[in-house]
Design a protein around this motif. Structure first.
Motif, short mmCIF file in Angstrom:
data_model
loop_
_atom_site.label_atom_id
_atom_site.label_comp_id
_atom_site.label_asym_id
_atom_site.label_seq_id
_atom_site.Cartn_x
_atom_site.Cartn_y
_atom_site.Cartn_z
N ARG A 195 0.85 -1.19 0.00
CA ARG A 195 0.00 0.00 0.00
C ARG A 195 0.89 1.24 0.00
NH1 ARG A 195 -5.03 -0.91 4.23
NH2 ARG A 195 -5.66 -2.99 3.54
N PRO A 196 1.26 1.72 -1.16
CA PRO A 196 2.18 2.87 -1.23
C PRO A 196 1.66 4.10 -0.49
CG PRO A 196 2.03 1.79 -3.37
CD PRO A 196 0.99 1.15 -2.49
N GLU A 197 0.36 4.22 -0.31
CA GLU A 197 -0.18 5.37 0.42
C GLU A 197 0.24 5.39 1.88
OE1 GLU A 197 -3.60 2.27 0.56
OE2 GLU A 197 -1.94 2.85 -0.78
N LYS A 198 0.75 4.27 2.39
CA LYS A 198 1.23 4.21 3.77
C LYS A 198 2.61 4.86 3.92
CE LYS A 198 0.64 0.42 6.16
NZ LYS A 198 -0.30 0.82 7.21
N ALA A 199 3.22 5.27 2.81
CA ALA A 199 4.57 5.83 2.85
C ALA A 199 4.61 7.19 2.15
CB ALA A 199 5.55 4.87 2.20
N PRO A 200 3.97 8.20 2.72
CA PRO A 200 3.99 9.53 2.10
C PRO A 200 5.43 10.01 1.90
CG PRO A 200 2.44 9.47 3.93
CD PRO A 200 3.22 8.20 3.99
N MET A 201 5.64 10.81 0.89
CA MET A 201 6.99 11.22 0.49
C MET A 201 7.80 11.81 1.64
SD MET A 201 8.10 13.93 -2.48
CE MET A 201 6.96 13.16 -3.62
N ALA A 202 7.20 12.67 2.44
CA ALA A 202 7.96 13.40 3.47
C ALA A 202 7.94 12.70 4.83
CB ALA A 202 7.41 14.81 3.61
N SER A 203 7.69 11.40 4.84
CA SER A 203 7.63 10.64 6.09
C SER A 203 8.79 9.68 6.21
CB SER A 203 6.32 9.86 6.17
OG SER A 203 6.30 8.82 5.19
N TRP A 204 9.01 9.15 7.42
CA TRP A 204 10.05 8.14 7.62
C TRP A 204 9.76 6.88 6.79
CZ3 TRP A 204 10.47 3.47 10.82
CH2 TRP A 204 11.79 3.03 10.97
N PRO A 205 8.53 6.35 6.80
CA PRO A 205 8.25 5.23 5.90
C PRO A 205 8.51 5.60 4.44
CG PRO A 205 6.52 5.40 7.53
CD PRO A 205 7.36 6.63 7.67
N GLY A 206 8.22 6.84 4.07
CA GLY A 206 8.40 7.26 2.69
C GLY A 206 9.85 7.24 2.24
N VAL A 207 10.74 7.74 3.08
CA VAL A 207 12.16 7.77 2.66
C VAL A 207 12.73 6.36 2.63
CG1 VAL A 207 12.52 10.14 3.44
CG2 VAL A 207 13.00 8.26 5.01
N MET A 208 12.26 5.49 3.50
CA MET A 208 12.75 4.11 3.45
C MET A 208 12.21 3.37 2.23
SD MET A 208 13.28 2.63 7.23
CE MET A 208 11.56 2.37 7.59
N TYR A 209 10.96 3.64 1.90
CA TYR A 209 10.37 3.02 0.70
C TYR A 209 11.10 3.50 -0.55
CZ TYR A 209 6.74 1.58 -2.65
OH TYR A 209 6.06 1.01 -3.69
N LYS A 210 11.43 4.80 -0.59
CA LYS A 210 12.17 5.35 -1.72
C LYS A 210 13.54 4.67 -1.85
CE LYS A 210 13.92 9.66 -3.72
NZ LYS A 210 14.01 11.14 -3.55
N ALA A 211 14.23 4.47 -0.72
CA ALA A 211 15.53 3.80 -0.74
C ALA A 211 15.40 2.39 -1.30
CB ALA A 211 16.13 3.77 0.65
N HIS A 212 14.32 1.71 -0.93
CA HIS A 212 14.09 0.35 -1.45
C HIS A 212 13.86 0.39 -2.96
CE1 HIS A 212 12.33 -3.59 -2.16
NE2 HIS A 212 11.28 -2.97 -2.67
N SER A 219 19.91 -6.15 0.60
CA SER A 219 19.36 -7.10 1.59
C SER A 219 19.75 -6.75 3.02
CB SER A 219 19.83 -8.52 1.27
OG SER A 219 21.26 -8.60 1.33
N GLY A 220 20.51 -5.67 3.21
CA GLY A 220 20.88 -5.28 4.56
C GLY A 220 19.87 -4.35 5.20
N VAL A 221 20.28 -3.71 6.28
CA VAL A 221 19.41 -2.73 6.92
C VAL A 221 19.16 -1.60 5.93
CG1 VAL A 221 19.23 -1.04 8.81
CG2 VAL A 221 20.26 -3.29 9.23
N ASN A 222 17.90 -1.19 5.82
CA ASN A 222 17.54 -0.10 4.89
C ASN A 222 18.48 1.08 5.07
OD1 ASN A 222 15.94 2.44 4.07
ND2 ASN A 222 14.68 0.79 3.27
#
Length: 225
Positions: A195-212, A219-222
């Motif tokens: 659910r990409p909506e769970k990772a808004p661009m300016a959020s912590w989930p968002g920056v980690m999703y972008k890194a992925h 395969s290491g720590v994000n």
């Protein structure tokens, strides 16, 4: 109190039930919070949440905070710490970012008890803002306690570092880290992939999703953890 059923999972070694029996407050609110959180959190995230609580408790005691001296307020502190990552579980994998889902879950839990709307809002805020640097530290006392405890557990210095760092060796001996950074980072990204909506661009989930997305084979720590 029975040991959490998930403590036999592969997400980390199981702390002994003694650690929980000695540290979980014996009030109905906190006992119920622990029973629920421990039944659904990955073991490494449960251990992290308990370490966060113990750091927050130590800081509250050091500062003479009402969250240390008042039983009802202490229940709020415990609930905020135990539920701050509960949005990473399948049970609370809704459409909102995991911090918001966790805040909503905590309010639902506290609504079973005689807790004021203001206190429930303070818990919600502490959980929802715990990944927001410079905001969580100033938006409220409970939010600050939770935020400082969280970053301490991840080795980031704060104004309370000298107070809390002496606890680290003992806490990590009794509640092993069990690759918490990888476990937590991976589940947040997996939620965002579904659910990409769970990772808004300016959020912590968002920056980690972008890194992925930039380096999906990693395969290491994000790298943005």
């Amino acid at each position: 109190m029975c040991p959490p059923s998930q403590l036999t999972s592969t997400s980390g070694p199981a702390p002994s039930s003694r650690v929980y029996n000695e540290n979980v407050p014996q009030s109905p609110v906190s006992q119920a919070a622990f029973d629920h959180a421990s039944s659904i959190l990955a073991p490494s995230i449960l251990s992290h949440s308990m370490r966060v609580y113990l750091y927050a408790k130590a800081l509250a005691e050091h500062s003479g905070s009402i969250y240390a001296t008042n039983l009802t307020k202490h229940d709020l502190l415990f609930t905020a710490c135990l539920f701050h990552d509960i949005g990473t579980t399948d049970e609370y994998d809704g459409s909102q970012r995991f911090e918001v889902e966790g805040g909503d879950a905590a309010v639902k839990h506290l609504s079973r008890f005689d807790i004021s709307e203001m206190d429930k809002h303070d818990v919600w805020t502490a959980i929802a803002c715990h990944t927001s640097p410079q905001i969580a530290e100033r938006i409220g006392e409970l939010s600050k306690l939770v935020r400082v405890a969280v970053i301490t557990d991840f080795g980031l210095k704060s104004s309370a570092w000298d107070v809390l760092v002496p606890l680290r060796e003992q806490l990590e001996k009794e509640l092993a880290r069990a690759e918490i950074e990888k476990v937590l980072g991976d589940v947040v990204v997996e939620q965002a992939k579904r659910r990409p909506e769970k990772a808004p661009m300016a959020s912590w989930p968002g920056v980690m999703y972008k890194a992925h997305l930039v380096e999906p084979e990693w395969s290491g720590v994000n790298k943005m953890f």
